[in-house]
Design a protein around this motif. Structure first.
Motif, mmCIF file in Angstrom:
data_model
loop_
_atom_site.group_PDB
_atom_site.id
_atom_site.type_symbol
_atom_site.label_atom_id
_atom_site.label_comp_id
_atom_site.label_asym_id
_atom_site.label_seq_id
_atom_site.Cartn_x
_atom_site.Cartn_y
_atom_site.Cartn_z
ATOM 1 N N GLY A 1 -47.926 -10.720 -53.645
ATOM 2 C CA GLY A 1 -49.261 -10.547 -53.527
ATOM 3 C C GLY A 1 -49.463 -9.891 -52.068
ATOM 4 N N HIS A 2 -48.480 -9.376 -51.620
ATOM 5 C CA HIS A 2 -49.003 -8.932 -50.097
ATOM 6 C C HIS A 2 -49.007 -7.020 -50.464
ATOM 7 C CE1 HIS A 2 -47.840 -12.432 -48.317
ATOM 8 N NE2 HIS A 2 -46.628 -12.659 -48.857
ATOM 9 N N LYS A 3 -49.621 -6.514 -49.436
ATOM 10 C CA LYS A 3 -49.771 -5.132 -49.625
ATOM 11 C C LYS A 3 -48.796 -4.162 -48.858
ATOM 12 C CE LYS A 3 -52.484 -1.361 -50.122
ATOM 13 N NZ LYS A 3 -52.397 -1.043 -51.548
ATOM 14 N N VAL A 4 -47.913 -3.526 -49.527
ATOM 15 C CA VAL A 4 -47.140 -2.468 -48.877
ATOM 16 C C VAL A 4 -47.828 -1.407 -48.305
ATOM 17 C CG1 VAL A 4 -45.275 -1.108 -49.113
ATOM 18 C CG2 VAL A 4 -45.098 -3.110 -50.111
ATOM 19 N N LEU A 5 -48.073 -1.096 -47.009
ATOM 20 C CA LEU A 5 -48.646 -0.113 -46.386
ATOM 21 C C LEU A 5 -47.907 1.300 -46.176
ATOM 22 C CD1 LEU A 5 -50.293 -2.014 -43.510
ATOM 23 C CD2 LEU A 5 -51.365 -1.670 -45.706
ATOM 24 N N LYS A 6 -46.300 1.087 -45.932
ATOM 25 C CA LYS A 6 -45.652 2.157 -45.884
ATOM 26 C C LYS A 6 -44.295 1.746 -46.245
ATOM 27 C CE LYS A 6 -44.573 4.162 -41.869
ATOM 28 N NZ LYS A 6 -44.987 4.867 -40.535
ATOM 29 N N ILE A 7 -43.579 2.799 -46.944
ATOM 30 C CA ILE A 7 -42.105 2.557 -46.922
ATOM 31 C C ILE A 7 -41.602 4.096 -46.757
ATOM 32 C CG2 ILE A 7 -42.154 2.485 -49.429
ATOM 33 C CD1 ILE A 7 -39.428 1.190 -47.411
ATOM 34 N N GLU A 8 -40.821 4.121 -45.674
ATOM 35 C CA GLU A 8 -40.679 5.519 -45.225
ATOM 36 C C GLU A 8 -39.101 5.834 -44.877
ATOM 37 O OE1 GLU A 8 -43.668 7.259 -42.589
ATOM 38 O OE2 GLU A 8 -41.976 8.254 -41.730
ATOM 39 N N LYS A 9 -38.364 6.744 -45.311
ATOM 40 C CA LYS A 9 -36.976 6.924 -44.785
ATOM 41 C C LYS A 9 -37.165 7.685 -43.644
ATOM 42 C CE LYS A 9 -32.660 8.206 -46.471
ATOM 43 N NZ LYS A 9 -31.690 8.375 -47.622
ATOM 44 N N ILE A 10 -36.502 7.101 -42.384
ATOM 45 C CA ILE A 10 -36.674 7.590 -41.093
ATOM 46 C C ILE A 10 -35.557 8.624 -40.706
ATOM 47 C CG2 ILE A 10 -38.847 6.136 -40.274
ATOM 48 C CD1 ILE A 10 -36.331 4.651 -38.881
ATOM 49 N N ASN A 11 -34.348 8.312 -41.266
ATOM 50 C CA ASN A 11 -33.276 9.318 -41.188
ATOM 51 C C ASN A 11 -32.221 9.223 -42.157
ATOM 52 O OD1 ASN A 11 -31.712 6.815 -40.472
ATOM 53 N ND2 ASN A 11 -32.538 6.820 -38.354
ATOM 54 N N ALA A 12 -31.099 9.654 -41.878
ATOM 55 C CA ALA A 12 -30.277 9.388 -43.287
ATOM 56 C C ALA A 12 -30.027 8.096 -43.583
ATOM 57 C CB ALA A 12 -29.060 10.076 -42.632
ATOM 58 N N LYS A 13 -30.029 7.130 -42.945
ATOM 59 C CA LYS A 13 -29.404 5.882 -43.573
ATOM 60 C C LYS A 13 -30.793 4.722 -43.136
ATOM 61 C CE LYS A 13 -24.738 6.155 -42.255
ATOM 62 N NZ LYS A 13 -23.654 5.673 -41.350
ATOM 63 N N GLU A 14 -31.755 5.019 -42.551
ATOM 64 C CA GLU A 14 -32.707 4.028 -42.215
ATOM 65 C C GLU A 14 -34.235 4.168 -42.958
ATOM 66 O OE1 GLU A 14 -30.750 2.548 -38.150
ATOM 67 O OE2 GLU A 14 -32.325 3.727 -37.887
ATOM 68 N N TRP A 15 -34.771 2.728 -43.364
ATOM 69 C CA TRP A 15 -36.151 2.991 -43.768
ATOM 70 C C TRP A 15 -37.076 2.076 -42.821
ATOM 71 C CZ3 TRP A 15 -31.811 3.446 -46.876
ATOM 72 C CH2 TRP A 15 -31.824 4.121 -47.805
ATOM 73 N N ILE A 16 -38.278 2.349 -42.908
ATOM 74 C CA ILE A 16 -39.146 1.516 -42.220
ATOM 75 C C ILE A 16 -40.223 1.186 -43.350
ATOM 76 C CG2 ILE A 16 -41.470 1.800 -40.976
ATOM 77 C CD1 ILE A 16 -39.251 1.422 -38.960
ATOM 78 N N LEU A 17 -40.524 -0.188 -43.189
ATOM 79 C CA LEU A 17 -41.369 -0.745 -44.137
ATOM 80 C C LEU A 17 -42.503 -1.689 -43.484
ATOM 81 C CD1 LEU A 17 -42.358 -2.025 -47.173
ATOM 82 C CD2 LEU A 17 -40.323 -3.721 -46.755
ATOM 83 N N GLN A 18 -43.605 -1.305 -43.927
ATOM 84 C CA GLN A 18 -44.698 -2.004 -43.337
ATOM 85 C C GLN A 18 -45.504 -2.780 -44.247
ATOM 86 O OE1 GLN A 18 -47.155 1.102 -41.309
ATOM 87 N NE2 GLN A 18 -45.814 1.048 -39.446
ATOM 88 N N VAL A 19 -45.589 -4.134 -43.929
ATOM 89 C CA VAL A 19 -46.445 -4.933 -45.158
ATOM 90 C C VAL A 19 -47.451 -5.740 -44.377
ATOM 91 C CG1 VAL A 19 -45.925 -6.745 -46.772
ATOM 92 C CG2 VAL A 19 -44.025 -5.070 -46.392
ATOM 93 N N ARG A 20 -48.670 -5.618 -45.114
ATOM 94 C CA ARG A 20 -49.819 -6.780 -44.416
ATOM 95 C C ARG A 20 -49.758 -7.964 -45.475
ATOM 96 N NH1 ARG A 20 -54.847 -3.381 -44.710
ATOM 97 N NH2 ARG A 20 -54.880 -4.285 -47.045
ATOM 98 N N LYS A 21 -49.734 -9.097 -44.636
ATOM 99 C CA LYS A 21 -49.944 -10.206 -45.423
ATOM 100 C C LYS A 21 -51.277 -10.369 -46.284
ATOM 101 C CE LYS A 21 -48.542 -15.145 -44.882
ATOM 102 N NZ LYS A 21 -47.835 -16.122 -44.214
ATOM 103 N N GLU A 22 -51.142 -10.665 -47.449
ATOM 104 C CA GLU A 22 -52.509 -10.961 -48.108
ATOM 105 C C GLU A 22 -52.887 -12.201 -48.625
ATOM 106 O OE1 GLU A 22 -54.623 -8.319 -48.819
ATOM 107 O OE2 GLU A 22 -53.702 -7.020 -47.429
ATOM 108 N N VAL A 23 -51.774 -13.002 -48.839
ATOM 109 C CA VAL A 23 -51.815 -14.300 -49.328
ATOM 110 C C VAL A 23 -51.014 -15.441 -48.372
ATOM 111 C CG1 VAL A 23 -52.552 -13.813 -51.677
ATOM 112 C CG2 VAL A 23 -50.164 -14.016 -51.099
ATOM 113 N N GLU A 24 -51.666 -16.554 -48.423
ATOM 114 C CA GLU A 24 -51.211 -17.782 -47.765
ATOM 115 C C GLU A 24 -49.512 -18.124 -48.404
ATOM 116 O OE1 GLU A 24 -51.963 -19.438 -45.046
ATOM 117 O OE2 GLU A 24 -53.930 -18.732 -44.766
ATOM 118 N N ASP A 25 -48.794 -18.595 -47.828
ATOM 119 C CA ASP A 25 -47.330 -18.835 -48.135
ATOM 120 C C ASP A 25 -47.540 -19.932 -49.451
ATOM 121 O OD1 ASP A 25 -46.218 -16.962 -46.273
ATOM 122 O OD2 ASP A 25 -46.612 -18.682 -44.915
#
Lengths: 266, 82
Positions: free
Chosen positions: B58-82
């Motif tokens: 139920g969370h919001k993925v703001l970004k998933i981006e490959k930053i180099n040959a091997k690594e990714w950056i993922l940004q998630v905004r928490k939308e619901v309580e656990d």
């Protein structure tokens, strides 16, 4: 929530469940559950609770493991024949999961010791095979306001219910008094399919985990009846009885007493 | 583009499935609803599965981006309580 790398692996399938997560797993690890009986029902209940990482599991049993138990009591083995059942189960559960603290209580439950034994635990599990103890556990849980997850088995049929004292029904709302001695045969007299306590015990363990997590709807106010031969699950509504002798508006049972010994022969 | 305020950083490089998800789930439990977690990861399968799992929670993925040959950056905004 500081999990070791080992715990992250052990509980990974729990942690990724939205209903459990790290917070729920922490609740499980802090929970204290007392089971009466390490027999047909107690073995699978304890086995799954230990696997789930329940922090403290107390087992009340003063019986010893016999060869005739091994057809269904899966926590025991030929290596523990003659060993106290609580002790035998403790060895099995702790080798499955060293995170769990298993407390053995090698006593028979009675009206004098029951409240003292139950008072430090969050949830009580009934896996007994006789009516006097079943009623004693019910009455003590009502008086102490302890949630009780009760199971029973015979031949090819089993029952499960969850008692949340004063919120839903209790065992006496369902059956006011124990049946007269000799009316209901014991597993010793009538037999039981070895896998049956596995089904009922797994349902009891599920109820315990739901209560710990505070998720889903407990079986309070219902009796679930499983018929293995016909493959039927029937969920029967059990109303709370306002005239119940122990949990009603004007209870007549306010102190615990032991039923006569002849009941114990069943 | 507007800069996103990151409330928590999580480095799960070296982790494989399902521990990439286990650690991401535990990470998001540590922030409040409305806050953002930034996760850096290097397990290719997780670049696909972790964002999907976060959306399923139920969370919001703001970004998933490959930053180099091997690594990714993922940004998630928490939308619901656990």
């Amino acid at each position: 929530m500081d999990f070791s790398e080992e715990q992250l692996k052990r509980y990974s399938r729990h942690i990724i469940l939205p209903e459990v997560g790290g917070k729920g797993q922490k609740k499980i690890s802090e929970a204290k559950v007392l089971m009466v009986g390490a027999g047909g029902l107690g073995c699978p209940v304890g086995y799954y609770l230990a696997a789930a990482g329940v922090g403290t599991i107390a087992i009340v049993d003063n019986d010893e493991v016999e060869l005739s138990n091994l057809q269904r009591q899966i926590a025991h083995s030929v290596k523990t024949l003659g060993v106290n059942k609580a002790e035998s189960a403790k060895q099995t559960f702790e080798s499955l999961n060293p995170d769990v603290n298993v407390v053995t209580i090698k006593e028979r439950l009675n009206s004098k010791n029951v409240k003292d034994l139950f008072k430090d635990y969050d949830i009580i599990v009934d896996g007994t095979d006789n009516f006097p103890t079943r009623y004693l556990i019910n009455d003590a849980c009502v008086m102490l306001k302890k949630p009780l997850v009760s199971g029973a088995i015979l031949r090819f049929e089993g029952q499960v219910t969850t008692i949340l004292p004063h919120e839903g029904h209790c065992y006496r709302c369902l059956f006011e008094e124990p049946p007269p001695p000799g009316l209901v045969p014991s597993c010793q007299e009538a037999g039981v399919l070895g896998v049956l306590p596995g089904v009922i015990g797994a349902l009891q363990a599920t109820e315990v985990l739901k209560l710990i997590l505070g998720k889903g709807k407990p079986l309070s106010g219902y009796l679930l009846i499983y018929d293995a031969l016909g493959v039927n699950f029937r969920k029967v509504k059990v109303p709370k009885n306002k005239d119940c002798a122990v949990c009603g508006d004007n209870p007549t049972i306010t102190e615990l007493t032991d039923l006569p010994e002849e009941y114990c022969s069943i | 583009m507007e800069d996103i305020k990151i409330d928590k950083n999580l480095d799960i490089r070296g982790e494989v499935c399902p521990y990439t998800l286990v650690k991401s789930k535990l990470g998001i439990e540590m922030i409040e609803v409305g806050q953002v977690i930034e996760i850096i990861l290097d397990y290719p399968e997780a670049a696909d599965s972790v964002p999907k799992a976060m959306e399923n929670y139920g969370h919001k993925v703001l970004k998933i981006e490959k930053i180099n040959a091997k690594e990714w950056i993922l940004q998630v905004r928490k939308e619901v309580e656990d």
